[in-house]
Design a protein around this motif. Sequence first.
Motif, PDB file in Angstrom:
ATOM      1  N   ILE A  13      -3.644   5.210  -7.946  1.00 27.44           N
ATOM      2  CA  ILE A  13      -3.680   6.027  -9.167  1.00 27.44           C
ATOM      3  C   ILE A  13      -2.419   6.880  -9.259  1.00 27.44           C
ATOM      4  O   ILE A  13      -1.789   6.975 -10.313  1.00 27.44           O
ATOM      5  CB  ILE A  13      -4.950   6.909  -9.198  1.00 27.44           C
ATOM      6  N   ILE A  14      -2.040   7.496  -8.150  1.00 26.35           N
ATOM      7  CA  ILE A  14      -0.841   8.345  -8.129  1.00 26.35           C
ATOM      8  C   ILE A  14       0.402   7.515  -8.437  1.00 26.35           C
ATOM      9  O   ILE A  14       1.217   7.888  -9.280  1.00 26.35           O
ATOM     10  CB  ILE A  14      -0.710   9.049  -6.763  1.00 26.35           C
ATOM     11  N   LEU A  15       0.538   6.389  -7.776  1.00 24.16           N
ATOM     12  CA  LEU A  15       1.729   5.556  -7.971  1.00 24.16           C
ATOM     13  C   LEU A  15       1.771   4.914  -9.357  1.00 24.16           C
ATOM     14  O   LEU A  15       2.850   4.760  -9.931  1.00 24.16           O
ATOM     15  CB  LEU A  15       1.824   4.506  -6.863  1.00 24.16           C
ATOM     16  N   GLU A  16       0.614   4.568  -9.909  1.00 19.90           N
ATOM     17  CA  GLU A  16       0.589   4.055 -11.279  1.00 19.90           C
ATOM     18  C   GLU A  16       1.038   5.129 -12.264  1.00 19.90           C
ATOM     19  O   GLU A  16       1.697   4.832 -13.257  1.00 19.90           O
ATOM     20  CB  GLU A  16      -0.814   3.557 -11.650  1.00 19.90           C
ATOM     21  N   ASN A  17       0.682   6.370 -11.988  1.00 16.30           N
ATOM     22  CA  ASN A  17       1.097   7.475 -12.851  1.00 16.30           C
ATOM     23  C   ASN A  17       2.614   7.650 -12.834  1.00 16.30           C
ATOM     24  O   ASN A  17       3.223   7.967 -13.851  1.00 16.30           O
ATOM     25  CB  ASN A  17       0.400   8.768 -12.423  1.00 16.30           C
TER      26      ASN A  17
END
Length: 107
Positions: A13-17
């Motif tokens: 989720i963090i890296l997709e953001n």
Amino acid sequence: MELSESEQKDLRIILENVFGFQDASRWRMNAKVLELAAQMVQGAERCSEAMNYVPRPGIADSAYFRRELRNIARRAASGKKDMYQICAQAGARLKWKSALDIASQSL
């Protein structure tokens, strides 16, 4: 150290953001990716701290800078840990994308 399923989900989720779904969705979340993501966040925090000393948009002459001194000092003294989007996204994309690509392929 293997990441739990929930840790992998959170890290994704963090890296997709930061990098967008297209890139981060194909990465395998592992300990090396976690390590690089932590380094990336530390760098973004240092960048964001430095941004507190940059005058906001305007005509950057000495009179403008003088008017901005109070705001710059206030941001510096506040100790807030806001992360600027330019630091978290653009800087991270340039510096970390290739390393994360490689790290996600390791077992």
